[in-house]
Design an enzyme around this catalytic site. Structure first.
Site, PDB file in Angstrom:
ATOM      1  N   SER A 118       3.081  -1.762  10.462  1.00  0.00           N
ATOM      2  CA  SER A 118       4.530  -1.743  10.711  1.00  0.00           C
ATOM      3  C   SER A 118       5.208  -3.073  10.363  1.00  0.00           C
ATOM      4  O   SER A 118       6.154  -3.495  11.033  1.00  0.00           O
ATOM      5  CB  SER A 118       4.822  -1.338  12.164  1.00  0.00           C
ATOM      6  OG  SER A 118       4.366  -0.018  12.403  1.00  0.00           O
TER       7      SER A 118
ATOM      8  N   GLY B  88       2.034   2.557  10.778  1.00  0.00           N
ATOM      9  CA  GLY B  88       2.960   3.672  10.622  1.00  0.00           C
ATOM     10  C   GLY B  88       3.644   4.089  11.912  1.00  0.00           C
ATOM     11  O   GLY B  88       4.266   5.148  11.975  1.00  0.00           O
TER      12      GLY B  88
ATOM     13  N   LYS C  90       0.027   4.258  -0.377  1.00  0.00           N
ATOM     14  CA  LYS C  90      -0.632   5.455   0.181  1.00  0.00           C
ATOM     15  C   LYS C  90      -0.404   6.655  -0.756  1.00  0.00           C
ATOM     16  O   LYS C  90      -0.382   6.485  -1.963  1.00  0.00           O
ATOM     17  CB  LYS C  90      -0.139   5.687   1.604  1.00  0.00           C
ATOM     18  CG  LYS C  90      -0.267   4.422   2.469  1.00  0.00           C
ATOM     19  CD  LYS C  90      -0.083   4.656   3.933  1.00  0.00           C
ATOM     20  CE  LYS C  90      -0.269   3.331   4.677  1.00  0.00           C
ATOM     21  NZ  LYS C  90      -0.207   3.478   6.125  1.00  0.00           N
TER      22      LYS C  90
ATOM     23  N   ASN D 299       0.865  -1.186   0.000  1.00  0.00           N
ATOM     24  CA  ASN D 299       0.000   0.000   0.000  1.00  0.00           C
ATOM     25  C   ASN D 299       0.893   1.225   0.000  1.00  0.00           C
ATOM     26  O   ASN D 299       1.472   1.573   1.036  1.00  0.00           O
ATOM     27  CB  ASN D 299      -0.901  -0.037   1.252  1.00  0.00           C
ATOM     28  CG  ASN D 299      -1.737   1.218   1.391  1.00  0.00           C
ATOM     29  OD1 ASN D 299      -1.817   2.040   0.468  1.00  0.00           O
ATOM     30  ND2 ASN D 299      -2.360   1.380   2.543  1.00  0.00           N
TER      31      ASN D 299
ATOM     32  N   GLU E 254      -5.590  -4.840  10.579  1.00  0.00           N
ATOM     33  CA  GLU E 254      -4.606  -3.786  10.801  1.00  0.00           C
ATOM     34  C   GLU E 254      -4.957  -3.017  12.070  1.00  0.00           C
ATOM     35  O   GLU E 254      -5.756  -2.067  12.026  1.00  0.00           O
ATOM     36  CB  GLU E 254      -4.604  -2.805   9.623  1.00  0.00           C
ATOM     37  CG  GLU E 254      -4.238  -3.439   8.300  1.00  0.00           C
ATOM     38  CD  GLU E 254      -3.636  -2.431   7.348  1.00  0.00           C
ATOM     39  OE1 GLU E 254      -2.521  -2.667   6.875  1.00  0.00           O
ATOM     40  OE2 GLU E 254      -4.268  -1.387   7.095  1.00  0.00           O
TER      41      GLU E 254
ATOM     42  N   HIS F 291      -9.644   1.201   4.576  1.00  0.00           N
ATOM     43  CA  HIS F 291      -8.401   1.439   5.319  1.00  0.00           C
ATOM     44  C   HIS F 291      -8.663   2.411   6.466  1.00  0.00           C
ATOM     45  O   HIS F 291      -9.447   3.353   6.325  1.00  0.00           O
ATOM     46  CB  HIS F 291      -7.327   1.996   4.386  1.00  0.00           C
ATOM     47  CG  HIS F 291      -5.979   2.001   5.028  1.00  0.00           C
ATOM     48  ND1 HIS F 291      -5.599   2.953   5.936  1.00  0.00           N
ATOM     49  CD2 HIS F 291      -4.938   1.128   4.931  1.00  0.00           C
ATOM     50  CE1 HIS F 291      -4.376   2.675   6.359  1.00  0.00           C
ATOM     51  NE2 HIS F 291      -3.958   1.580   5.764  1.00  0.00           N
TER      52      HIS F 291
ATOM     53  N   GLU G 217      -7.071   4.808   7.612  1.00  0.00           N
ATOM     54  CA  GLU G 217      -6.819   6.232   7.314  1.00  0.00           C
ATOM     55  C   GLU G 217      -8.025   6.861   6.627  1.00  0.00           C
ATOM     56  O   GLU G 217      -8.313   8.048   6.809  1.00  0.00           O
ATOM     57  CB  GLU G 217      -5.537   6.365   6.475  1.00  0.00           C
ATOM     58  CG  GLU G 217      -4.300   6.083   7.330  1.00  0.00           C
ATOM     59  CD  GLU G 217      -3.088   5.603   6.567  1.00  0.00           C
ATOM     60  OE1 GLU G 217      -3.086   5.614   5.320  1.00  0.00           O
ATOM     61  OE2 GLU G 217      -2.110   5.190   7.248  1.00  0.00           O
TER      62      GLU G 217
HETATM   63  P1  PGA Z   1       2.510   0.545   7.706  1.00  0.00           P
HETATM   64  O1  PGA Z   1       1.080   0.701   7.017  1.00  0.00           O
HETATM   65  O2  PGA Z   1       3.100  -0.731   7.204  1.00  0.00           O
HETATM   66  O3  PGA Z   1       3.283   1.754   7.275  1.00  0.00           O
HETATM   67  O4  PGA Z   1       2.279   0.502   9.180  1.00  0.00           O
HETATM   68  C1  PGA Z   1       0.252  -0.404   6.826  1.00  0.00           C
HETATM   69  C2  PGA Z   1      -1.041   0.023   6.200  1.00  0.00           C
HETATM   70  O5  PGA Z   1      -1.525   1.108   6.531  1.00  0.00           O
HETATM   71  O6  PGA Z   1      -1.614  -0.699   5.369  1.00  0.00           O
END
Ligand code: PGA
Length: 268
Positions: free
Chosen positions: A215, A175, A15, A13, A169, A97, A99
């Site tokens: 992460s 993140g 983003k 992903n 997640e 997601h 976010e």
């Molecule tokens: P990250 O993001 O690996 O940077 O924690 C994962 C995601 O949001 O799918």
């Protein structure tokens, strides 16, 4: 329950990173180091990079995904992209997601409509679910995720439900550099499958790949793939790094080959 072996999936992903040109270059560089057909590999660039990444990945076996899709097919929705518009550009789509739940106010019901549109149009949805830190600390993580699934998948199971993928997640792990424990993620994967069965999504409950996200790195992916109930990862930050993707997919290939071997043995 002991049906076909579930695939091992690594989905990147990206983003809101990379221009179209950057995305094509990065996809090409990553493709060169993740040539592992045993692993289902998906790269999800921003919308504007989909065509360039599709072209860069042609012939590699690596699939392309979008990061979102609108819940309507067409209409006065400025700035939005619908499932029919993704045809020929992407074969996967991330829905819900955290976010987007946070920044775009996406609700479980809306996310469920996105999943439905994706399934109708031959896109494999990666439905993202996960609890907040306070939920986990209060011992409510499984309840929260089950409610997200019930809110999104409340309707009857569609015939094509077997293409659904769930990404667990935990919001506090995204993140932050603070990943979940493999055992907790595995427990949640079991809980997710039971929740799907309770909702009457029986095919999906038996077959659904459950990915862990939050992460994930080359250094910690093994902790998740050591769990038989975890079928891969949705990777954010590390998926923009060529070496990290090489390490993650190499580890995933070990699991994919081990699973195929177990299956071959039990059949033979
Ligand atoms: P990250 O993001 O690996 O940077 O924690 C994962 C995601 O949001 O799918």
């Amino acid at each position: 329950m002991m049906g076909a072996v579930r695939p091992v999936i690594v989905a990147a992903n990206w983003k809101m990173h990379t221009t179209a040109a950057e995305a094509a270059a990065l996809a090409g560089a990553i493709a060169a180091v993740i040539d592992e057909p045993a692993v289902t590999r998906v790269i999800c660039p921003p919308y504007v990079g989909l065509a360039a990444v599709r072209d860069a990945l042609a012939g590699t076996g690596i699939e392309v995904g979008a990061q979102n899709v609108h819940h309507e097919l067409a209409g006065p929705f400025t700035g939005e992209v619908s499932a029919p518009m993704l045809q020929g550009l992407a074969s996967w789509v991330i829905c819900g997601h955290s976010e987007r739940r946070r920044d775009a106010g996406e609700t479980d019901a809306l996310i469920g409509r996105k999943v439905g549109r994706a399934l109708e149009h031959g896109l494999r949805p990666i439905l993202a679910v996960g609890e907040q830190l306070a939920d986990r600390q209060a011992g409510r993580a499984e309840e929260v995720v089950a409610a997200q699934l019930a809110g999104a998948l409340g309707g009857p199971e569609p015939a094509v439900a077997e293409s659904l993928v769930i990404a667990y997640e935990p919001v506090w792990a995204i993140g932050t550099g603070r990943n979940a424990h493999g055992a907790d993620a595995a427990a949640m994967a079991g809980s997710i499958r039971r929740a799907l069965a309770r909702l009457g999504w029986r095919d999906a409950a038996e077959r659904v790949p459950v990915l862990y996200g939050g992460s994930v790195t080359a250094a910690n992916i093994g902790e998740f793939l050591a769990e038989p109930s975890i079928d891969g990862a949705l990777v954010g930050g590390a998926s923009l790094k060529i070496d990290e993707m090489a390490g993650i997919v190499a580890r995933a290939a070990l699991t994919a080959r081990a699973r195929a071997g177990v299956q071959g043995g039990s059949n033979g």
